[in-house]
Design a protein around this motif. Structure first.
Motif, PDB file in Angstrom:
ATOM      1  N   GLU A   1       0.830  -1.205   0.000  1.00 49.11           N
ATOM      2  CA  GLU A   1       0.000   0.000   0.000  1.00 49.11           C
ATOM      3  C   GLU A   1       0.867   1.258   0.000  1.00 49.11           C
ATOM      4  O   GLU A   1       0.544   2.243  -0.677  1.00 49.11           O
ATOM      5  N   GLU A   2       1.957   1.242   0.741  1.00 45.89           N
ATOM      6  CA  GLU A   2       2.841   2.408   0.775  1.00 45.89           C
ATOM      7  C   GLU A   2       3.529   2.605  -0.571  1.00 45.89           C
ATOM      8  O   GLU A   2       3.664   3.742  -1.060  1.00 45.89           O
ATOM      9  N   HIS A   3       3.984   1.519  -1.185  1.00 44.24           N
ATOM     10  CA  HIS A   3       4.613   1.634  -2.499  1.00 44.24           C
ATOM     11  C   HIS A   3       3.606   2.122  -3.538  1.00 44.24           C
ATOM     12  O   HIS A   3       3.929   2.971  -4.386  1.00 44.24           O
ATOM     13  N   ALA A   4       2.391   1.599  -3.450  1.00 46.40           N
ATOM     14  CA  ALA A   4       1.354   2.010  -4.403  1.00 46.40           C
ATOM     15  C   ALA A   4       1.041   3.495  -4.254  1.00 46.40           C
ATOM     16  O   ALA A   4       0.859   4.210  -5.252  1.00 46.40           O
TER      17      ALA A   4
ATOM     18  N   PRO B   1       3.252  10.887 -12.397  1.00 46.90           N
ATOM     19  CA  PRO B   1       2.376  10.943 -13.573  1.00 46.90           C
ATOM     20  C   PRO B   1       2.620   9.791 -14.541  1.00 46.90           C
ATOM     21  O   PRO B   1       1.982   9.706 -15.586  1.00 46.90           O
ATOM     22  N   ARG B   2       3.538   8.912 -14.180  1.00 46.29           N
ATOM     23  CA  ARG B   2       3.940   7.832 -15.087  1.00 46.29           C
ATOM     24  C   ARG B   2       2.807   6.842 -15.350  1.00 46.29           C
ATOM     25  O   ARG B   2       2.701   6.302 -16.445  1.00 46.29           O
ATOM     26  N   PHE B   3       1.983   6.591 -14.322  1.00 52.14           N
ATOM     27  CA  PHE B   3       0.905   5.619 -14.452  1.00 52.14           C
ATOM     28  C   PHE B   3      -0.439   6.312 -14.290  1.00 52.14           C
ATOM     29  O   PHE B   3      -0.615   7.145 -13.389  1.00 52.14           O
ATOM     30  N   GLY B   4      -1.398   5.931 -15.146  1.00 49.05           N
ATOM     31  CA  GLY B   4      -2.720   6.537 -15.045  1.00 49.05           C
ATOM     32  C   GLY B   4      -3.486   6.071 -13.828  1.00 49.05           C
ATOM     33  O   GLY B   4      -4.275   6.826 -13.259  1.00 49.05           O
TER      34      GLY B   4
ATOM     35  N   GLY C   1      15.725  -7.058   8.296  1.00 52.75           N
ATOM     36  CA  GLY C   1      14.302  -7.062   7.992  1.00 52.75           C
ATOM     37  C   GLY C   1      14.007  -7.495   6.566  1.00 52.75           C
ATOM     38  O   GLY C   1      14.897  -7.865   5.800  1.00 52.75           O
ATOM     39  N   PRO C   2      12.741  -7.408   6.162  1.00 57.93           N
ATOM     40  CA  PRO C   2      12.338  -7.848   4.823  1.00 57.93           C
ATOM     41  C   PRO C   2      12.659  -6.812   3.751  1.00 57.93           C
ATOM     42  O   PRO C   2      12.444  -5.614   3.939  1.00 57.93           O
ATOM     43  N   VAL C   3      13.135  -7.280   2.620  1.00 56.14           N
ATOM     44  CA  VAL C   3      13.517  -6.383   1.531  1.00 56.14           C
ATOM     45  C   VAL C   3      12.311  -5.679   0.926  1.00 56.14           C
ATOM     46  O   VAL C   3      12.431  -4.563   0.404  1.00 56.14           O
ATOM     47  N   GLY C   4      11.146  -6.302   0.995  1.00 62.35           N
ATOM     48  CA  GLY C   4       9.964  -5.749   0.339  1.00 62.35           C
ATOM     49  C   GLY C   4       9.486  -4.408   0.859  1.00 62.35           C
ATOM     50  O   GLY C   4       8.720  -3.719   0.183  1.00 62.35           O
ATOM     51  N   VAL C   5       9.924  -4.009   2.042  1.00 58.54           N
ATOM     52  CA  VAL C   5       9.471  -2.735   2.615  1.00 58.54           C
ATOM     53  C   VAL C   5      10.368  -1.567   2.213  1.00 58.54           C
ATOM     54  O   VAL C   5      10.046  -0.411   2.492  1.00 58.54           O
ATOM     55  N   ARG C   6      11.461  -1.842   1.553  1.00 55.09           N
ATOM     56  CA  ARG C   6      12.415  -0.790   1.220  1.00 55.09           C
ATOM     57  C   ARG C   6      11.829   0.192   0.213  1.00 55.09           C
ATOM     58  O   ARG C   6      11.133  -0.174  -0.736  1.00 55.09           O
ATOM     59  N   SER C   7      12.151   1.455   0.379  1.00 57.15           N
ATOM     60  CA  SER C   7      11.626   2.486  -0.515  1.00 57.15           C
ATOM     61  C   SER C   7      12.130   2.320  -1.948  1.00 57.15           C
ATOM     62  O   SER C   7      11.462   2.732  -2.893  1.00 57.15           O
ATOM     63  N   GLU C   8      13.305   1.685  -2.110  1.00 57.87           N
ATOM     64  CA  GLU C   8      13.857   1.482  -3.454  1.00 57.87           C
ATOM     65  C   GLU C   8      12.989   0.563  -4.304  1.00 57.87           C
ATOM     66  O   GLU C   8      13.152   0.510  -5.534  1.00 57.87           O
TER      67      GLU C   8
ATOM     68  N   GLN D   1       8.836   0.375 -11.214  1.00 54.73           N
ATOM     69  CA  GLN D   1       8.811   1.205 -12.424  1.00 54.73           C
ATOM     70  C   GLN D   1       9.659   0.596 -13.530  1.00 54.73           C
ATOM     71  O   GLN D   1       9.238   0.513 -14.693  1.00 54.73           O
ATOM     72  N   ASN D   2      10.847   0.126 -13.173  1.00 49.19           N
ATOM     73  CA  ASN D   2      11.742  -0.455 -14.171  1.00 49.19           C
ATOM     74  C   ASN D   2      11.239  -1.804 -14.669  1.00 49.19           C
ATOM     75  O   ASN D   2      11.442  -2.159 -15.843  1.00 49.19           O
ATOM     76  N   SER D   3      10.585  -2.554 -13.795  1.00 47.87           N
ATOM     77  CA  SER D   3      10.021  -3.838 -14.206  1.00 47.87           C
ATOM     78  C   SER D   3       8.943  -3.638 -15.263  1.00 47.87           C
ATOM     79  O   SER D   3       8.888  -4.359 -16.271  1.00 47.87           O
ATOM     80  N   VAL D   4       8.097  -2.644 -15.054  1.00 51.07           N
ATOM     81  CA  VAL D   4       7.057  -2.330 -16.041  1.00 51.07           C
ATOM     82  C   VAL D   4       7.689  -1.871 -17.347  1.00 51.07           C
ATOM     83  O   VAL D   4       7.262  -2.276 -18.442  1.00 51.07           O
TER      84      VAL D   4
END
Length: 242
Positions: free
Chosen positions: A17-20, A27-30, A217-224, A230-233
């Motif tokens: 939710e925080e990443h979203a 503005p990259r995603f509608g 801790g878990p890598v998934g919470v990192r701000s990076e 974005q790069n995956s998309v």
């Protein structure tokens, strides 16, 4: 962004939710949506045009290979008709950029605690499964990538539900180093990441006080992770356009 979710802890959703929310500021995603398979809610409405599904999972297991494609009627990880073009991206755990984030996590711990690089090992900790090799394959892939980036061979991989266990790998690594930095290959702060892993590390440390163990801790919470998404998309979009 599609996550597993949890029936026991809402914290499993916080990272996504925080990443979203951060992605929505761009503005990259509608439109940026989140969906959790464990909620068993109705399939989210996908707007017309190009859409990308980002599996927020740490491996390419059942949910990524079977459940998500079934839910969105994907064939070869895409759905195309006159109004919709839906593409599934790589899961978080096999993303080639994840090791860069793991390396940053490890370096922060080394610098903050003034550790000697040559006498410090990095241990990746994942869920694992005796029934499916996907978690192990992703974990060992990230270990190899991290080794190349960090230029070290003092590396290990441990699992909660298959061998080698956390205690086994800590003991093996402790024979050659003075400190071990543990990195959680988990997408969110679920029970495994914030309860099970610290508990096993603490139990081992009680009987092994010569080697200092740090858990990042878990890598998934990192701000990076936002940039990774974005790069995956972008890679997925480039793949079908080329």
């Amino acid at each position: 962004m599609i996550g597993h979710g949890s029936t026991t802890s809402e914290r499993a959703k916080i990272a996504i939710e925080e990443h979203a929310e951060t992605l929505r500021l761009s503005p990259r995603f509608g439109k940026v949506q989140t969906y959790y398979l464990m909620d068993e809610a109705a399939k989210p409405i996908i707007p017309a045009g190009e859409s990308f599904l980002l599996p927020f999972f740490m491996s390419e297991g059942y949910f990524v290979k079977k459940r998500i494609p079934q839910l969105f009627a994907l064939e070869d990880f895409k759905y195309l008709d006159e109004t919709h073009q839906i593409y599934q991206c790589d899961s978080l755990g096999v993303d080639p950029e994840l090791a860069e984030i793991l390396n940053q996590m490890a370096k922060e711990c080394v610098y903050e605690n003034e550790l000697s690089i040559g006498k410090t090992a990095f241990l990746l900790i994942a869920h694992g499964s005796e029934k499916n090799s996907a978690s192990a394959e992703a974990a060992y892939y990230q270990r190899d990538q991290l080794g190349e980036i960090a230029k070290t061979q003092n590396l290990g991989v441990a699992f909660l539900e298959q061998s080698p266990s956390i205690a086994q790998e800590l003991s093996r690594l402790a024979e050659a180093v003075d400190a071990i930095v543990c990195l959680g290959l988990f997408a969110a702060e679920g029970p495994h990441a914030i309860e099970d892993v610290p508990s096993e590390i603490e139990t081992w440390s009680e009987n092994n006080n010569r080697t200092k163990v740090y858990y990042q801790g878990p890598v998934g919470v990192r701000s990076e992770i936002v940039r990774l998404v974005q790069n995956s998309v972008s890679r997925r979009a480039h793949g079908f356009q080329s």
